[in-house]
Structure formats: structure tokens, C-alpha cells
Design an enzyme around this catalytic site. Structure first.
Site, PDB file in Angstrom:
ATOM      1  N   GLN A   1      -2.536 -12.109   7.940  1.00  0.00           N
ATOM      2  CA  GLN A   1      -2.710 -11.874   6.496  1.00  0.00           C
ATOM      3  C   GLN A   1      -1.969 -12.951   5.692  1.00  0.00           C
ATOM      4  OE1 GLN A   1      -2.608  -7.908   4.410  1.00  0.00           O
ATOM      5  NE2 GLN A   1      -0.511  -8.495   4.002  1.00  0.00           N
TER       6      GLN A   1
ATOM      7  N   SER B   1       6.656  -0.469  10.036  1.00  0.00           N
ATOM      8  CA  SER B   1       5.282  -0.378   9.568  1.00  0.00           C
ATOM      9  C   SER B   1       5.058   1.042   9.069  1.00  0.00           C
ATOM     10  CB  SER B   1       4.317  -0.651  10.732  1.00  0.00           C
ATOM     11  OG  SER B   1       3.019  -0.186  10.412  1.00  0.00           O
TER      12      SER B   1
ATOM     13  N   LYS C   1       5.240  -9.869   9.386  1.00  0.00           N
ATOM     14  CA  LYS C   1       4.671  -9.005  10.434  1.00  0.00           C
ATOM     15  C   LYS C   1       3.147  -9.141  10.444  1.00  0.00           C
ATOM     16  CE  LYS C   1       4.031  -4.610  10.263  1.00  0.00           C
ATOM     17  NZ  LYS C   1       2.717  -4.138  10.653  1.00  0.00           N
TER      18      LYS C   1
ATOM     19  N   GLY D   1      11.179  -2.753   5.418  1.00  0.00           N
ATOM     20  CA  GLY D   1      10.475  -4.045   5.370  1.00  0.00           C
ATOM     21  C   GLY D   1      10.020  -4.350   3.950  1.00  0.00           C
ATOM     22  N   HIS D   2       9.371  -3.348   3.312  1.00  0.00           N
ATOM     23  CA  HIS D   2       8.954  -3.547   1.913  1.00  0.00           C
ATOM     24  C   HIS D   2      10.169  -3.800   1.020  1.00  0.00           C
ATOM     25  CE1 HIS D   2       5.565  -0.762   3.283  1.00  0.00           C
ATOM     26  NE2 HIS D   2       4.917  -1.840   2.871  1.00  0.00           N
TER      27      HIS D   2
ATOM     28  N   MET E   1       0.854  -1.200   0.000  1.00  0.00           N
ATOM     29  CA  MET E   1       0.000   0.000   0.000  1.00  0.00           C
ATOM     30  C   MET E   1       0.887   1.246   0.000  1.00  0.00           C
ATOM     31  SD  MET E   1      -3.443  -0.931   2.038  1.00  0.00           S
ATOM     32  CE  MET E   1      -2.859  -0.630   3.667  1.00  0.00           C
ATOM     33  N   GLY E   2       2.151   1.082  -0.372  1.00  0.00           N
ATOM     34  CA  GLY E   2       3.041   2.231  -0.509  1.00  0.00           C
ATOM     35  C   GLY E   2       3.588   2.734   0.814  1.00  0.00           C
TER      36      GLY E   2
ATOM     37  N   GLY F   1       5.115 -10.060   4.015  1.00  0.00           N
ATOM     38  CA  GLY F   1       5.912  -9.993   5.244  1.00  0.00           C
ATOM     39  C   GLY F   1       5.259 -10.783   6.369  1.00  0.00           C
TER      40      GLY F   1
HETATM   41  O1  PAF Z   1      -0.083  -5.713   3.556  1.00  0.00           O
HETATM   42  C1  PAF Z   1      -0.523  -4.802   2.837  1.00  0.00           C
HETATM   43  O2  PAF Z   1       0.129  -3.777   2.629  1.00  0.00           O
HETATM   44  C2  PAF Z   1      -1.890  -4.950   2.201  1.00  0.00           C
HETATM   45  O3  PAF Z   1      -2.786  -5.580   3.052  1.00  0.00           O
HETATM   46  C3  PAF Z   1      -1.858  -5.644   0.833  1.00  0.00           C
HETATM   47  C4  PAF Z   1      -1.377  -7.082   0.944  1.00  0.00           C
HETATM   48  C5  PAF Z   1      -0.930  -4.881  -0.104  1.00  0.00           C
HETATM   49  C6  PAF Z   1      -3.264  -5.656   0.217  1.00  0.00           C
HETATM   50  O4  PAF Z   1      -3.755  -4.373   0.042  1.00  0.00           O
END
Ligand code: PAF
Length: 283
Positions: free
Chosen positions: A153, A185, A149, A36-37, A30-31, A147
């Protein structure tokens, strides 16, 4: 690196890539990218010949009182960070591109979506499963990176991919932490300096729990009571949950067998943070 805004252009670009026999890795985000990303993107770049990073703040996974409007956004910065980590394409659609009409179709997972964060965020995982399904259909990657974290999910997406036969490998990537242990985060940016310092208690609670587990403790309520005590010492915190559960089914366990997920969600002021660790006998 190329930035693509439409599904049609992305599909055309990726069809050409696939016809050259190249493997595609997808990193859904989600940008407001952080390290982490970037660790997900680097891992995807190691294992695939082309990496797509999606940047889309998905309205479907936010409740009416949640932070959709306030969610931090910085696309130019995200693009240069993604490129530096090895992304080939950033896919950044507008909401109207992903949802041109009010959806009548959703992907919803039973049971797993109702546990942990699902209790205080009804509809959240329906939104996540729906957008991740759409992204997997659009990109058709060999591998998709998530991830640890967001342990719930991850478990949900792994199960959804199995149940619905998505031809993709879901790759879990370890949690990235700040030097003082706070899990990275995008929502950490909401914390005041005081809350940021208080939030270190999450890591402390996890580390103490790992030590207690290594010393032989197996009763969930003992871990939960100690963590509650630690967190409640800090004024202004509000515990959402302290759960010890099975890693794949997310069902609570009273007595830990050889491994369990310890997951926390706590509010520091208005910011809700999650973190977790695996209590495991495996080394
Ligand atoms: O983890 C996230 O950032 C969001 O839940 C995802 C997996 C990109 C879905 O919008």
C-alpha cells in the site's frame, strides 16, 4: 479535539487553519486504532501544527467475500485514543458522505496493484487509491502518514502521489509490534487465542530471514523454502504468498542484490495477516 462528519465542515475548518499558515498532517485510518496508528498520529503531531485523523471503513477496498461488515468499529474509543496521541480533528464520514452516488470514477494503479495482495484481493488497491485520493483532495495536507506494515500500500500510494502530482509528502512510519513480535493490526482482534499464538511464526520467519541475509544468503528461493517449511508446521495455516521483491516496483527478484522486500501473507483460520521486512545491506 473536534469530530467532523461532513466534507463541507472539514473544508471550511481547514481553510481557516491554512489561512493562518499552519501545516496540516493527515493520518488516514479505518479506525479500531491500535498503537501502530497512534505512532502515526504522534509522528504527524511532531511534524505539523494540525493533525487530521480520518476514520472511514472504506467499502470500495473490500471484495464481496471479505470482512467489510465484520470489520471492527469503535468510534468513541478511537476518538479518545486519537486525541491522546495528538490529533486535532477526527474526520469520520458516513459512507453516504464519501460516496453519495455510485462512483463512475476510480483511481487505479497498473502493475503494482496486481502483485502480492492484489492477486488474491482484486480491486482492493483501486479502492485504496480512490479513497486516499479523495482524502488528499479534501484535506490537502502537507504530509500524509502510512505504516510500513502495509508495504505494498505504501509503495502504491507513493507512486500514485508521484504520478498524479499530489502536492503532499508521503511519510512512511515503522511497523509497531506486540512484545512477542506480532505486527499490530486491527485484524488481530479476529484471532482465537490459539491462532494468536500461532501467528508469532510470521515474526520468527522474518527474523530468521534477516539472520540468513546477514550471514550472506541471497537466493530468494532459499528464503522462501525455509519460511514455507516453518509455516507449514502449523496446522490450519494457509500461505497466500511468500514474496521477495524490489521495494518500489514490487517485481519478484530471484537473487537479492543489496536490498529487497520480504513480504508474507498467511491465513490463520479465517484471518489473513500480512507482515514484511526489508532485507538490506544498509545499516
Ligand atoms: O491502511 C488503511 O487502513 C487503509 O487502507 C487506508 C489507507 C486508510 C485507506 O482506506
Amino acid at each position: 479535539m473536534k469530530m467532523i462528519r461532513t466534507i463541507m465542515e472539514l473544508r471550511q475548518t481547514l481553510a481557516a487553519v491554512r489561512s493562518e499558515g499552519r501545516q496540516i498532517g493527515l493520518v488516514p485510518t479505518m479506525g479500531f486504532l491500535h498503537d501502530g496508528h497512534l505512532s502515526l498520529i504522534r509522528r504527524a503531531a511532531e511534524e505539523n501544527s494540525l493533525v487530521v485523523v480520518s476514520i472511514f471503513v472504506n467499502p470500495l477496498q473490500f471484495g464481496p467475500q471479505e470482512d467489510y461488515a465484520a470489520y471492527p468499529r469503535d468510534l468513541p474509543r478511537d476518538c479518545s485514543l486519537a486525541e491522546s496521541a495528538g490529533a486535532d480533528i477526527v474526520f469520520a464520514p458516513e459512507v453516504e458522505e464519501m460516496y453519495p452516488q455510485a462512483s463512475l470514477t476510480y483511481v487505479e494503479i497498473a502493475v503494482l496493484g496486481d502483485e502480492l495482495c492484489g492477486r488474491s484481493r482484486p480491486g482492493h488497491f483501486r479502492g485504496v487509491c480512490t479513497v486516499v485520493s479523495k482524502l488528499l483532495h479534501i484535506v490537502q495536507p502537507e504530509r500524509a502518514y502510512f505504516g510500513r506494515k502495509d508495504a505494498q500500500q505504501l509503495a502504491i500510494i507513493q507512486r500514485m502521489a508521484e504520478d498524479l502530482n499530489f502536492p503532499v509528502q508521503i511519510v512512511p512510519v515503522p511497523i509497531c509490534r506486540e512484545p512477542d513480535g506480532l505486527a499490530m493490526s486491527s485484524r488481530n482482534s479476529y484471532l482465537s487465542p490459539e491462532e494468536r499464538s500461532q501467528a508469532r511464526v510470521l515474526f520468527r520467519a522474518l527474523r530468521e530471514s534477516e539472520q540468513a541475509f546477514a550471514a550472506g544468503e541471497r537466493e530468494s528461493r532459499v528464503f522462501q523454502a525455509r519460511i514455507k517449511e516453518l509455516i507449514e508446521q502449523i496446522p490450519g495455516t494457509q500461505i497466500d504468498y511468500i514474496e521477495i521483491c524490489a521495494t518500489q516496483t514490487l517485481q519478484p527478484v530471484e537473487q537479492i542484490d543489496h536490498q529487497a522486500l520480504l513480504a508474507l501473507a498467511v491465513r490463520f483460520g479465517r484471518t489473513r495477516l500480512i507482515d514484511n521486512c526489508l532485507l538490506t545491506e544498509e545499516k
